[in-house]
Design an enzyme around this catalytic site. Structure first.
Site, short mmCIF file in Angstrom:
data_model
loop_
_atom_site.label_atom_id
_atom_site.label_comp_id
_atom_site.label_asym_id
_atom_site.label_seq_id
_atom_site.Cartn_x
_atom_site.Cartn_y
_atom_site.Cartn_z
CE1 TYR A 1 -3.30 -1.21 0.96
CE2 TYR A 1 -3.93 -3.49 0.52
CZ TYR A 1 -3.67 -2.21 0.07
OH TYR A 1 -3.76 -1.91 -1.27
CE LYS B 1 -1.28 -5.09 -2.02
NZ LYS B 1 -2.55 -5.68 -2.59
#
Ligand code: NAD
Length: 390
Positions: free
Chosen positions: A241, A156
């Site tokens: 996140y 990510k």
């Protein structure tokens, strides 16, 4: 191998094995309020003995690309995997290849650099490449991995904007390979339990989520502080996140976003490098999320979900663990398992056996977060509320 280690490995699999029953409705198969692995270490131990992993099942043979700090963590964690192993290495630094190939018993013929890794297409020892390089390199590297006929696991953020993400998805589709994103929290036991409880109606109607994601960035010379390599600042790295968490904690896709940026150090956080962004997401069921992404404060790793019947709090919520979680009914108490071990075993099952994870980790999932990041940056610039269609 020592029995304690065996026990912990077995526990690794079994403790999350139950939430992974994967019933058709995507639920874990547990009834509301039932949480056999929480709060009772003895039951955990018993559960650990019923290891559901088939020792004869195929193993995912993975080449790691980018031998930096996170790759080191993944490589160590993979030593405990049952379904995935390291069989290849890709690095631009010959000395790292020398060190890693010894440490992980990788033969010379499975070692590549950034110029020649297209040759992977002739290597039957490697099924997948895990791309763990700076964000702005992911797109080109994943596209080359796909062209070499290998599955891609990409860290990510999957890329630095949605357009790049779409190109990666198209390339993997065309090459008929899978594209997965390193969302390790999607396999974490506390996270999955909260999702299960929410789906079972334990918190009632989700109304509010708060996500706090941040740390002090430190060294200003690292790639994270170079826009051409990072694609942005804290949002790309840690704010993602809270974006991803808002989606899996509320269980819906947001329909609008607003965002505001502040900078305490504009000399360090130059144009395009966000230091702190506060953003809000609206969800179709009426819930709202209020989130903070920052590179200038420590001790920020908290998720809070509030519904009309209860709440869930995770603090820390996305760090390497142990994750600490509680609901209005009490603490969850799952045994800590190295996230990347679980992630790689589960990703092996997804790639080799077509297993469906409870929370997706595919390219489409990565793309949704990139679309939200694009919209957050647009909202910061314009001050407008930006509609989202995920
Ligand atoms: P790092 O700096 O420690 O490692 C990056 C690696 O990429 C190094 O080995 C470096 O040599 C290599 N590299 C190749 N080309 C490079 C170039 N042109 N410039 C700089 N480095 C180059 O970084 P990291 O912390 O390991 O992060 C790598 C990726 O992993 C990022 O996408 C990051 O977001 C992701 N990450 C994910 C998690 C997670 O929990 N999922 C945690 C940390 C990092």
């Amino acid at each position: 191998m020592g029995s304690r280690r065996d026990f912990l490995q077995n526990l690794t699999i079994s403790a999350i094995g139950i939430p992974f029953l994967n019933l058709k409705d995507g639920s874990s198969g547990l009834t509301p309020g039932e949480n056999p692995l929480a709060n009772n270490p003895e039951e955990n131990e018993a559960a650990a003995k019923s290891d559901d992993y088939d020792p004869h099942a195929p193993v995912l043979r993975v080449a790691l690309m980018g031998l930096g700090s996170y790759a080191s963590r993944v490589a160590d964690a993979m030593q405990q995997c049952k379904k995935a192993k390291i069989t290849g290495l890709i690095s631009g630094t010959p000395s790292k290849i020398q060190e890693w190939k010894k440490k992980y018993s990788v033969p010379d013929k499975n070692c590549y650099n950034y110029e020649n890794f297209d040759q992977l297409k002739n290597n039957p020892d490697i099924d997948a490449v895990y791309v763990i390089t700076p964000n702005a390199l992911h797109k080109e590297q994943v596209i080359r991995v796909a062209a070499a006929g290998k599955h891609a696991i990409c860290e990510k953020p999957m890329a630095i904007n949605a357009k790049e993400g779409e190109e990666m998805i198209a390339a993997c589709k065309k090459a008929n390979v899978k594209l997965l994103v390193g969302y390790r929290m999607h396999f974490e036991a506390n996270t999955l339990e909260i999702i299960r409880l929410r789906n079972a109606g334990e918190f009632g109607k989700p109304l509010f989520f708060q996500g706090l994601s941040g740390f002090k960035i430190g060294n200003p010379n690292q790639w994270r502080m170079k826009k051409e390599l990072s694609g942005g600042g804290a949002m790309m790295d840690i704010g993602i996140y809270s974006i991803n968490g808002a989606r899996y904690m509320i269980g819906e896709e947001p329909i609008w976003v607003t965002a505001q940026e502040t900078k305490t150090d504009p000399a360090m956080f130059t144009e395009g490098l966000d230091e702190t962004i506060i953003f809000q997401l609206g969800f179709p069921g009426g819930a709202v999320a209020s989130c903070l992404s920052t590179y200038s404060m420590n001790y920020l790793d908290r998720f809070f979900l509030n519904g009309d019947k209860g709440f869930a709090e995770m603090n820390p919520s996305t760090g390497y663990g142990p994750i600490k979680a509680r609901t209005n009914k009490g603490e969850l108490n799952f045994t800590h398992i190295t996230h990347q071990t679980t992630q790689m075993d589960e990703m092996a099952a997804i790639i080799l056996e077509g297993k469906k994870p409870i929370v997706p980790v595919d390219g489409e999932e990565g793309l949704k977060d990139l679309k939200i990041i694009d919209a957050i940056y647009a909202a910061v610039k314009s001050g407008n509320k930006i509609p989202l269609a995920l």
